[in-house]
Design an enzyme around this catalytic site. Sequence first.
Site, PDB file in Angstrom:
ATOM      1  N   GLU A 255      51.354  29.450  43.052  1.00  0.00           N
ATOM      2  CA  GLU A 255      52.436  29.376  42.058  1.00  0.00           C
ATOM      3  C   GLU A 255      51.884  29.212  40.650  1.00  0.00           C
ATOM      4  OE1 GLU A 255      53.957  26.696  45.502  1.00  0.00           O
ATOM      5  OE2 GLU A 255      52.030  27.414  44.755  1.00  0.00           O
TER       6      GLU A 255
ATOM      7  N   CYS B  85      54.753  22.262  46.093  1.00  0.00           N
ATOM      8  CA  CYS B  85      54.370  20.849  46.050  1.00  0.00           C
ATOM      9  C   CYS B  85      54.894  20.228  44.749  1.00  0.00           C
ATOM     10  CB  CYS B  85      52.838  20.740  46.114  1.00  0.00           C
ATOM     11  SG  CYS B  85      52.027  21.286  44.589  1.00  0.00           S
TER      12      CYS B  85
END
Length: 156
Positions: free
Chosen positions: A58, A86
Amino acid sequence: MKQNTGHEYWMEMALKEAEISLERKEVPVGAVIIYEGAVIGKGSNQIEMLQDPTAHAEMIAITAAASHLGNRRLEKCTLYVTLEPCPMCAGAIVLARMPLLVFGAYDPKAGACSSLYTITNDTRLNHRVHTIGGILEAKCGGILKEFFKVQRTQKL
């Protein structure tokens, strides 16, 4: 003929990025960022390769998309990622002001978008991200399960 731009279509692209991670013996997570129907950022985990704990798929995709647009705000972009982000990545998604996050597999141990935390929809923050989970969940989770199965076998 209209191009298929459904969530599954873009998630398949993210899965291709996850396969790149797998080839490098990284945890197989992939991400793509879409703007006006085109990929402007993509990433695959590079944590081991770069020895960088922030080199998540990401984060790499966000950096690429921001560079492409010449803007830190990705206000008209959608992020597709094969695993629930996360806390670090969820925070970056919020800071980038993305309106939509779509992920594949839920992460009960580190997921920060619905499993453990809801950073992308925390009303105490100044931006919220519409979040959709479970797109191609079996495929996205399957590549991860197989990776960790091999890892455990190799450690025996």
